[in-house]
Design an enzyme around this catalytic site. Sequence first.
Site, PDB file in Angstrom:
ATOM      1  N   ARG A  45       0.868  -1.185   0.000  1.00 38.69           N
ATOM      2  CA  ARG A  45       0.000   0.000   0.000  1.00 38.69           C
ATOM      3  C   ARG A  45       0.899   1.227   0.000  1.00 38.69           C
ATOM      4  O   ARG A  45       2.124   1.111   0.128  1.00 38.69           O
ATOM      5  CB  ARG A  45      -1.034  -0.004   1.136  1.00 38.69           C
ATOM      6  CG  ARG A  45      -0.678  -0.663   2.421  1.00 38.69           C
ATOM      7  CD  ARG A  45       0.397  -0.014   3.205  1.00 38.69           C
ATOM      8  NE  ARG A  45       0.206   1.418   3.323  1.00 38.69           N
ATOM      9  CZ  ARG A  45       1.141   2.296   3.578  1.00 38.69           C
ATOM     10  NH1 ARG A  45       2.413   1.911   3.725  1.00 38.69           N
ATOM     11  NH2 ARG A  45       0.901   3.579   3.683  1.00 38.69           N
ATOM     12  N   GLY A  46       0.273   2.408  -0.147  1.00 38.40           N
ATOM     13  CA  GLY A  46       1.050   3.631  -0.308  1.00 38.40           C
ATOM     14  C   GLY A  46       1.147   3.918  -1.800  1.00 38.40           C
ATOM     15  O   GLY A  46       1.464   3.019  -2.594  1.00 38.40           O
ATOM     16  N   ALA A  47       0.876   5.175  -2.178  1.00 36.30           N
ATOM     17  CA  ALA A  47       0.720   5.514  -3.597  1.00 36.30           C
ATOM     18  C   ALA A  47       1.902   5.076  -4.472  1.00 36.30           C
ATOM     19  O   ALA A  47       1.724   4.353  -5.456  1.00 36.30           O
ATOM     20  CB  ALA A  47       0.433   7.006  -3.732  1.00 36.30           C
ATOM     21  N   ARG A 104      -6.975  -0.218  -7.079  1.00 36.06           N
ATOM     22  CA  ARG A 104      -7.292   0.848  -6.120  1.00 36.06           C
ATOM     23  C   ARG A 104      -7.470   2.134  -6.934  1.00 36.06           C
ATOM     24  O   ARG A 104      -6.643   2.437  -7.793  1.00 36.06           O
ATOM     25  CB  ARG A 104      -6.193   1.011  -5.061  1.00 36.06           C
ATOM     26  CG  ARG A 104      -6.134  -0.184  -4.102  1.00 36.06           C
ATOM     27  CD  ARG A 104      -5.339   0.103  -2.865  1.00 36.06           C
ATOM     28  NE  ARG A 104      -6.054   0.938  -1.910  1.00 36.06           N
ATOM     29  CZ  ARG A 104      -5.478   1.450  -0.818  1.00 36.06           C
ATOM     30  NH1 ARG A 104      -4.185   1.243  -0.584  1.00 36.06           N
ATOM     31  NH2 ARG A 104      -6.176   2.186   0.032  1.00 36.06           N
ATOM     32  N   GLN A 221      -1.953   2.377   9.833  1.00 37.28           N
ATOM     33  CA  GLN A 221      -0.660   2.514   9.137  1.00 37.28           C
ATOM     34  C   GLN A 221       0.326   3.334   9.962  1.00 37.28           C
ATOM     35  O   GLN A 221       1.530   3.124   9.877  1.00 37.28           O
ATOM     36  CB  GLN A 221      -0.856   3.193   7.774  1.00 37.28           C
ATOM     37  CG  GLN A 221      -1.583   2.362   6.739  1.00 37.28           C
ATOM     38  CD  GLN A 221      -3.051   2.678   6.705  1.00 37.28           C
ATOM     39  OE1 GLN A 221      -3.647   3.025   7.725  1.00 37.28           O
ATOM     40  NE2 GLN A 221      -3.666   2.554   5.546  1.00 37.28           N
ATOM     41  N   ASP A 262      -1.844  10.923  -2.278  1.00 36.67           N
ATOM     42  CA  ASP A 262      -2.206   9.873  -3.237  1.00 36.67           C
ATOM     43  C   ASP A 262      -2.515  10.437  -4.613  1.00 36.67           C
ATOM     44  O   ASP A 262      -2.418   9.746  -5.618  1.00 36.67           O
ATOM     45  CB  ASP A 262      -3.392   9.064  -2.714  1.00 36.67           C
ATOM     46  CG  ASP A 262      -2.940   8.155  -1.593  1.00 36.67           C
ATOM     47  OD1 ASP A 262      -2.810   8.656  -0.460  1.00 36.67           O
ATOM     48  OD2 ASP A 262      -2.654   6.975  -1.855  1.00 36.67           O
ATOM     49  N   ASN A 272      -5.381  12.447   0.263  1.00 35.69           N
ATOM     50  CA  ASN A 272      -4.494  11.614   1.096  1.00 35.69           C
ATOM     51  C   ASN A 272      -5.365  10.867   2.115  1.00 35.69           C
ATOM     52  O   ASN A 272      -6.595  11.031   2.141  1.00 35.69           O
ATOM     53  CB  ASN A 272      -3.423  12.478   1.784  1.00 35.69           C
ATOM     54  CG  ASN A 272      -2.345  11.638   2.443  1.00 35.69           C
ATOM     55  OD1 ASN A 272      -1.780  10.732   1.814  1.00 35.69           O
ATOM     56  ND2 ASN A 272      -2.047  11.883   3.704  1.00 35.69           N
ATOM     57  N   LYS A 273      -4.735  10.053   2.908  1.00 37.17           N
ATOM     58  CA  LYS A 273      -5.430   9.189   3.869  1.00 37.17           C
ATOM     59  C   LYS A 273      -6.489   9.938   4.668  1.00 37.17           C
ATOM     60  O   LYS A 273      -6.272  11.087   5.086  1.00 37.17           O
ATOM     61  CB  LYS A 273      -4.378   8.559   4.791  1.00 37.17           C
ATOM     62  CG  LYS A 273      -4.900   7.653   5.876  1.00 37.17           C
ATOM     63  CD  LYS A 273      -5.773   6.532   5.336  1.00 37.17           C
ATOM     64  CE  LYS A 273      -5.100   5.684   4.286  1.00 37.17           C
ATOM     65  NZ  LYS A 273      -6.051   4.783   3.567  1.00 37.17           N
TER      66      LYS A 273
HETATM   67  O1  MRU Z   1      -4.458   3.188   2.088  1.00 34.16           O
HETATM   68  P1  MRU Z   1      -2.984   3.418   1.983  1.00 34.16           P
HETATM   69  O2  MRU Z   1      -2.213   2.852   3.135  1.00 34.16           O
HETATM   70  O3  MRU Z   1      -2.446   2.977   0.638  1.00 34.16           O
HETATM   71  O4  MRU Z   1      -2.832   4.997   2.042  1.00 34.16           O
HETATM   72  C1  MRU Z   1      -1.555   5.551   1.990  1.00 34.16           C
HETATM   73  C2  MRU Z   1      -1.539   7.020   2.126  1.00 34.16           C
HETATM   74  O5  MRU Z   1      -2.557   7.665   2.213  1.00 34.16           O
HETATM   75  C3  MRU Z   1      -0.204   7.697   2.050  1.00 34.16           C
HETATM   76  O6  MRU Z   1      -0.186   8.861   2.830  1.00 34.16           O
HETATM   77  C4  MRU Z   1       0.071   8.091   0.587  1.00 34.16           C
HETATM   78  O7  MRU Z   1      -0.124   7.002  -0.259  1.00 34.16           O
HETATM   79  C5  MRU Z   1       1.433   8.631   0.405  1.00 34.16           C
HETATM   80  S1  MRU Z   1       2.653   7.338   0.451  1.00 34.16           S
HETATM   81  C6  MRU Z   1       4.151   8.015   0.085  1.00 34.16           C
END
Ligand code: MRU
Length: 371
Positions: A45-47, A104, A221, A262, A272-273
């Site tokens: 996970r993470g963009a 996603r 996270q 994201d 973002n999250k």
């Molecule tokens: O649902 P996730 O864990 O994929 O969400 C991740 C985030 O929101 C991060 O802040 C974002 O992807 C930046 S990662 C460098």
Amino acid sequence: MIPAIKWEDGRLVLLDQRYLPERIEFVHCRNYREISDAIRDMVVRGAPAIGIAGGYAVAVAVRECRDMRAGEEGSVSRSGAGAGYYGECDRYLKEAAKHIAASRPTAVNLMWAVDRVLRKALSVLDAAEKAGAEADQALGEAYAASVGEARAIEMEDLEMNKKIGAYGAPLIRPGSRVLTHCNAGALATGGYGTALGVIRKAWEEGRISMVYADETRPYLQGARLTAWELSQDGIDVTVIVDSAAGYLMSKGMVDCVIVGADRIAANGDVANKIGTYTLACLAGIHSIPFYVAAPTSTFDLSIPDMSAIPVEERAPGEVLHFFGTATAPKDVKALNPSFDLTPNRLVSAIITEKGVIEPPIPENLPRVVRG
Ligand code: MRU
């Protein structure tokens, strides 16, 4: 740090982030559908990290095409030798890319990387077809080229994060107590991290006295991943419940906020999250700088503002259960938007690998991102 993504002997091996820090487990993906499932199910996970995994998934799809051609079962014909066969590969790969990109919806890095590797593979096949080359050989070349492209995306991401760290660290005043949300670290990227890249660099330069990690409900996270990463690096980290952020700010205990992203629209609005927008509002009220750190692969210049960003809604069960244990009455409803949208006016600066975008962000963004 254990890398989140490894390409080993033609297989994508993912550190299973669902179980960290309790257990270190790996998922070995055998085909592109398994990589896509791993992205959807939050193994990775993470963009930027899902972009990298998605890029490798396209490479795996190219290999599937080649293997089907070589005689394994599959939907690509084994008999065609010429133009028809190239057409079948084209269809197979575009279908695979669509499937992977849909795993996603919010992080644009996924679509961006999938498209980049797909274009690479198709350009090799196109050139081979025009040259009248043997399809088997062309597929072998397309596979090698697409693995190379996915690998390049991964390496470039690491490089970009180091630059983000270098551009961002000077923004942090010495002695700062920094609040971050979710995980925008090595686990979420090709390494080093975006928001955590800035934190790593600023810590190294002695600018940070401590980091607060929002736990980041419902997937934790922040508590599980950010706290794990930072403590491994010896960075002083304190986990707080998400709802404590406002109280801490009101008590003067937070000097700045840094988060990842994201997707960032052409005017600088940020997805973002979930919880990021709340933090931005709170930071604004308390006159605390609110920074966003992201590589330019996170920018989507095709959309003018945040109204066009799709926000993923995940299963209610993630809110109603905690690691298998019910935390709410049976049959109660839950809403689980995984991201939120922060307007550019609440952002103090966006830190990219090409430089810092300062207000007015909508005016300054194109120069930095395109420059
Ligand atoms: O649902 P996730 O864990 O994929 O969400 C991740 C985030 O929101 C991060 O802040 C974002 O992807 C930046 S990662 C460098």
